[in-house]
Design a protein around this motif. Structure first.
Motif, PDB file in Angstrom:
ATOM      1  N   MET A   1       5.283 -37.813 -21.777  1.00 25.92           N
ATOM      2  CA  MET A   1       5.458 -38.697 -20.614  1.00 25.92           C
ATOM      3  C   MET A   1       4.301 -39.681 -20.544  1.00 25.92           C
ATOM      4  O   MET A   1       3.148 -39.327 -20.721  1.00 25.92           O
ATOM      5  N   HIS A   2       4.611 -40.950 -20.306  1.00 22.14           N
ATOM      6  CA  HIS A   2       3.580 -41.981 -20.259  1.00 22.14           C
ATOM      7  C   HIS A   2       3.563 -42.627 -18.886  1.00 22.14           C
ATOM      8  O   HIS A   2       4.569 -42.640 -18.175  1.00 22.14           O
ATOM      9  N   PRO A   3       2.418 -43.194 -18.495  1.00 26.90           N
ATOM     10  CA  PRO A   3       2.393 -43.955 -17.248  1.00 26.90           C
ATOM     11  C   PRO A   3       3.391 -45.098 -17.335  1.00 26.90           C
ATOM     12  O   PRO A   3       3.707 -45.569 -18.427  1.00 26.90           O
ATOM     13  N   PRO A   4       3.909 -45.556 -16.229  1.00 27.94           N
ATOM     14  CA  PRO A   4       4.888 -46.636 -16.270  1.00 27.94           C
ATOM     15  C   PRO A   4       4.309 -47.883 -16.894  1.00 27.94           C
ATOM     16  O   PRO A   4       3.127 -48.184 -16.739  1.00 27.94           O
ATOM     17  N   ALA A   5       5.151 -48.592 -17.644  1.00 27.57           N
ATOM     18  CA  ALA A   5       4.703 -49.832 -18.263  1.00 27.57           C
ATOM     19  C   ALA A   5       4.297 -50.820 -17.170  1.00 27.57           C
ATOM     20  O   ALA A   5       4.863 -50.840 -16.082  1.00 27.57           O
ATOM     21  N   TYR A   6       3.327 -51.652 -17.500  1.00 26.33           N
ATOM     22  CA  TYR A   6       2.811 -52.596 -16.517  1.00 26.33           C
ATOM     23  C   TYR A   6       3.806 -53.724 -16.286  1.00 26.33           C
ATOM     24  O   TYR A   6       4.268 -54.371 -17.219  1.00 26.33           O
ATOM     25  N   THR A   7       4.121 -53.969 -15.037  1.00 24.76           N
ATOM     26  CA  THR A   7       4.927 -55.111 -14.633  1.00 24.76           C
ATOM     27  C   THR A   7       4.113 -55.905 -13.631  1.00 24.76           C
ATOM     28  O   THR A   7       3.749 -55.377 -12.571  1.00 24.76           O
ATOM     29  N   PRO A   8       3.793 -57.167 -13.931  1.00 23.26           N
ATOM     30  CA  PRO A   8       2.921 -57.911 -13.035  1.00 23.26           C
ATOM     31  C   PRO A   8       3.369 -57.892 -11.586  1.00 23.26           C
ATOM     32  O   PRO A   8       2.562 -57.764 -10.671  1.00 23.26           O
ATOM     33  N   ALA A   9       4.666 -57.986 -11.340  1.00 17.82           N
ATOM     34  CA  ALA A   9       5.145 -58.040  -9.961  1.00 17.82           C
ATOM     35  C   ALA A   9       4.867 -56.750  -9.207  1.00 17.82           C
ATOM     36  O   ALA A   9       4.847 -56.724  -7.982  1.00 17.82           O
ATOM     37  N   MET A  10       4.649 -55.634  -9.947  1.00 16.73           N
ATOM     38  CA  MET A  10       4.396 -54.355  -9.284  1.00 16.73           C
ATOM     39  C   MET A  10       3.083 -54.355  -8.543  1.00 16.73           C
ATOM     40  O   MET A  10       2.938 -53.731  -7.500  1.00 16.73           O
ATOM     41  N   THR A  11       2.090 -55.028  -9.088  1.00 15.64           N
ATOM     42  CA  THR A  11       0.745 -54.871  -8.540  1.00 15.64           C
ATOM     43  C   THR A  11       0.051 -56.183  -8.198  1.00 15.64           C
ATOM     44  O   THR A  11      -1.034 -56.152  -7.666  1.00 15.64           O
ATOM     45  N   PHE A  92      -6.703 -44.549  -5.140  1.00  8.99           N
ATOM     46  CA  PHE A  92      -6.907 -43.153  -4.769  1.00  8.99           C
ATOM     47  C   PHE A  92      -5.665 -42.295  -5.014  1.00  8.99           C
ATOM     48  O   PHE A  92      -5.768 -41.059  -5.058  1.00  8.99           O
ATOM     49  N   ALA A  93      -4.514 -42.929  -5.222  1.00 11.24           N
ATOM     50  CA  ALA A  93      -3.306 -42.179  -5.568  1.00 11.24           C
ATOM     51  C   ALA A  93      -3.239 -41.848  -7.049  1.00 11.24           C
ATOM     52  O   ALA A  93      -2.355 -41.095  -7.470  1.00 11.24           O
ATOM     53  N   GLY A  94      -4.176 -42.392  -7.840  1.00 14.72           N
ATOM     54  CA  GLY A  94      -4.207 -42.076  -9.257  1.00 14.72           C
ATOM     55  C   GLY A  94      -3.286 -42.920 -10.100  1.00 14.72           C
ATOM     56  O   GLY A  94      -2.969 -42.551 -11.239  1.00 14.72           O
ATOM     57  N   ASP A  95      -2.823 -44.074  -9.572  1.00 14.23           N
ATOM     58  CA  ASP A  95      -1.979 -44.957 -10.365  1.00 14.23           C
ATOM     59  C   ASP A  95      -2.774 -45.544 -11.532  1.00 14.23           C
ATOM     60  O   ASP A  95      -4.009 -45.506 -11.546  1.00 14.23           O
ATOM     61  N   ALA A  96      -2.063 -46.115 -12.476  1.00 14.82           N
ATOM     62  CA  ALA A  96      -2.701 -46.691 -13.671  1.00 14.82           C
ATOM     63  C   ALA A  96      -3.320 -48.039 -13.313  1.00 14.82           C
ATOM     64  O   ALA A  96      -2.864 -49.105 -13.761  1.00 14.82           O
ATOM     65  N   ILE A  97      -4.398 -48.001 -12.526  1.00 16.54           N
ATOM     66  CA  ILE A  97      -5.085 -49.220 -12.099  1.00 16.54           C
ATOM     67  C   ILE A  97      -5.661 -49.963 -13.304  1.00 16.54           C
ATOM     68  O   ILE A  97      -5.672 -51.194 -13.346  1.00 16.54           O
ATOM     69  N   GLY A 117      -7.499 -32.862  -3.831  1.00 12.59           N
ATOM     70  CA  GLY A 117      -6.145 -33.324  -4.100  1.00 12.59           C
ATOM     71  C   GLY A 117      -6.064 -34.652  -4.821  1.00 12.59           C
ATOM     72  O   GLY A 117      -4.999 -35.281  -4.835  1.00 12.59           O
ATOM     73  N   LEU A 118      -7.155 -35.107  -5.427  1.00 20.13           N
ATOM     74  CA  LEU A 118      -7.128 -36.359  -6.176  1.00 20.13           C
ATOM     75  C   LEU A 118      -6.437 -36.120  -7.519  1.00 20.13           C
ATOM     76  O   LEU A 118      -6.876 -35.297  -8.314  1.00 20.13           O
ATOM     77  N   ARG A 119      -5.379 -36.867  -7.761  1.00 17.27           N
ATOM     78  CA  ARG A 119      -4.591 -36.690  -8.969  1.00 17.27           C
ATOM     79  C   ARG A 119      -4.607 -37.983  -9.764  1.00 17.27           C
ATOM     80  O   ARG A 119      -4.679 -39.077  -9.199  1.00 17.27           O
ATOM     81  N   ALA A 120      -4.550 -37.866 -11.080  1.00 13.15           N
ATOM     82  CA  ALA A 120      -4.565 -39.027 -11.964  1.00 13.15           C
ATOM     83  C   ALA A 120      -3.345 -39.010 -12.862  1.00 13.15           C
ATOM     84  O   ALA A 120      -3.007 -37.973 -13.442  1.00 13.15           O
ATOM     85  N   MET A 121      -2.675 -40.138 -12.976  1.00 11.60           N
ATOM     86  CA  MET A 121      -1.556 -40.247 -13.896  1.00 11.60           C
ATOM     87  C   MET A 121      -2.090 -40.298 -15.321  1.00 11.60           C
ATOM     88  O   MET A 121      -2.958 -41.095 -15.649  1.00 11.60           O
TER      89      MET A 121
END
Length: 578
Positions: A1-11, A92-97, A117-121
């Motif tokens: 399983m991989h972090p979601p691919a980067y989509t500019p509009a997402m972030t 802080f949600a552990g998204d692929a910043i 409870g800090l989690r990292a993708m």
């Protein structure tokens, strides 16, 4: 399983909103008196209080900047356009910043409680980052306690008295600034700490000067255990130990922070002395991890834990406080104003504390490696300036060197003044009240002088009162003029102790993240450092005599520009190795 691919509009919000916000800041700075500070104090007697934010004993005074209410509103409009609040939640949600490397950014977990409870993708799904960090921290503590108790000893049975930390970049600067801050002026450190980063052979000789191999523990910090400078220095330290104590001594005298267990085992380090950290920890944010093992070895676990607690306190403040009362946000916005509204290309860090003498060097990496970027997350060129060049020295030393430029140079250089009110009640030998009051007086005076300056009329009147001739006044007065209206911020806290040190460093870490979000860049990759490393790896065999090239990729000579080729030839000629 991989972090979601980067989509500019997402972030990333639409770039037009950010462009409009930056244009608004520039327009405000271009108002009549838009860059002046003294009129703001004249118009508002309560300005100092209204433009100072506080977290417990730590205060951040932004009043000596040209930021007024309109500018502050525009800065927060930029924060809204950049979705800073959403960025903070995703961090802080552990998204692929760290989107170019598809990694979470979770160095906060290194100082968080195990149950935070800090989690990292990760590539394998969501990981409990806080629990992982706590488990490695417990392993570190067991080693530290065993060394301090004398249970872990050198190959000859002697107790360790010194620790040699080998790393480079973030594996050196962060641990070094923390260790020095907590040991300078003290005599209660548990082990004497020494640092080796530069591959220059003179650095190794200096780092090991006076050390007894039989009483020295060596800690190697390298995530991959392949970083050229660190690998060469580790090999030199290994040879130093083996020459003095024999091959079997390696296991007793080395520990490592690395993820490459195979290479570490081949080096001869015991698995129980190898400590891991994940790829959600960037090197410049790793002093809180096993990379910082030298810190508790030098100052004791209690102080190390207090430093982590201070950083976690700032983490919680950054995560939870409203943006308008949030210290990292406010410090970051002040930097945005100076860089993008006023056009300042550099920034000065002045810590009025000898113990923080390496803080500017650490912040140079934290800020410039993070935000020295020219493209946005979308891959498009940025439409505005990003990170300024940082420099600094301890006050009052700086006043007798580069502060001439800051006061009278042709370009404005914003300054951060950092000062503790008390040098430390537990350090009576350093508590010379008159010296610390002089230190504080200089810090406050420098900030005031930058703001108020010295007009020519005042200088002419002063010279005339001293009996100077009109000719001398005309000739000299212009050279003594200081324009003033030069901005500064002041960070003041009660005392420099482990807790406040952790809090201070974390303040700047989060400031960097804030600014990266507003600029729309990835603050957590560092592709710019790769090219030089790659080219150096190709040039090294060309600088090595044929008899010594075993294990190096000698091959045919590469094509270089004429200057590089000539420099290589000249180098070999000077060494008599052509």
């Amino acid at each position: 399983m991989h972090p979601p691919a980067y989509t500019p509009a997402m972030t990333q919000p639409p770039p037009t909103a950010r462009h409009a916000a930056f244009a608004r800041l520039k327009a405000l700075a271009d108002r009549p008196d838009g860059r002046r500070i003294t009129p703001l104090f004249a118009a508002d007697p309560g300005r100092a209080a209204r433009f100072t934010a506080q977290l417990d004993d730590l205060s951040l005074d932004l009043s000596k900047t040209a930021i007024d209410e309109a500018a502050l509103d525009a800065l927060f409009a930029l924060a809204e356009a950049a979705d800073l609040d959403g960025f903070r939640r995703r961090l802080f949600a552990g998204d692929a910043i760290n989107q170019t490397e598809r990694r979470a950014v979770m160095h906060m977990a290194l100082r968080a409680p195990a149950d935070a409870g800090l989690r990292a993708m990760t590539a394998h799904g969501a990981e409990d980052a806080a629990a992982f960090a706590a488990a490695e921290r417990d392993r570190m503590r067991r080693l530290v306690d065993s060394v301090h108790a004398g249970d872990a000893r050198g190959a000859t049975g002697q107790r360790f008295t010194d620790v040699l930390a080998i790393g480079i970049g973030g594996s050196d600067l962060g641990p070094r600034v923390a260790t020095e801050a907590l040991t300078i002026g003290r005599r209660d450190q548990t082990l004497n700490a020494h640092f080796l980063s530069n591959v220059d052979g003179n650095a190794f000789l200096e780092a090991t000067r006076g050390l007894d191999p039989a009483r020295t523990l060596v800690v190697v910090a390298s995530k991959t255990f392949t970083t050229q400078e660190t690998s060469m220095n580790a090999a030199a330290a290994r040879a130093w130990i083996v020459t003095a104590l024999g091959e079997t001594a390696v296991a007793a005298h080395f520990a490592a922070a690395s993820t490459n267990r195979t290479a570490v085992a081949a080096f001869g380090i015991e698995p129980s002395r190898v400590f891991a950290f994940q790829d959600w920890v960037g090197g410049r944010y790793s002093l809180w991890s096993p990379v910082g093992l030298v810190i508790p070895l030098a100052v004791g676990w209690k102080k190390f834990q207090s430093m982590l607690d201070g950083a976690w306190a700032m983490d919680c403040h950054f995560r939870d406080a409203p943006l308008r009362q949030n210290l990292p946000v406010l410090l970051g916005l002040a930097g945005i104003w100076h860089t993008n509204a006023l056009g300042c290309a550099s920034h000065c860090i002045l810590a009025y504390d000898e113990r923080l003498r390496r803080l500017p060097a650490h912040l140079q990496q934290v800020e410039m490696e993070s935000n020295g970027k020219h493209v946005m997350l979308s891959g498009e060129p940025v439409g505005w300036d990003t990170c300024p060049a940082l420099f600094g020295e301890p006050g009052t030393n700086a006043q007798h060197s580069f502060m001439q430029l800051v006061h009278q140079g042709s370009r404005v250089v914003p300054v951060d003044f950092i000062l503790a009110a008390d040098p430390g009640p537990d350090r009576p030998e350093a508590h010379r009240p008159e010296a610390h009051r002089a230190l504080a007086a200089n810090a406050f005076a420098q900030a005031e002088a930058l703001m108020r300056g010295r007009p020519e009329a005042e200088i002419r009147a002063e010279m005339a009162a001293r009996g100077a001739s009109l000719a001398d006044i005309d000739a000299i007065a212009p050279h003594r003029v200081a324009a003033g209206e030069r901005p500064s911020t002041t960070i003041l806290f009660r005392a420099l102790d482990p807790f406040s040190l952790g809090r201070l460093i974390a303040l700047y870490e989060h400031k960097v993240a804030v600014q990266g979000c507003l600029w729309g860049i990835d603050s957590f990759d560092q592709w710019g450092v790769e090219l030089g490393k790659q080219l150096a790896g190709g040039i090294l065999p060309e600088l090595t005599p044929a008899a010594e090239r075993q294990g190096l990729s000698a091959g045919p000579r590469r094509e270089h520009d004429s200057s590089t080729t000539a420099l290589i030839d000249r180098f070999l000629s000077l060494r008599g190795e052509t």
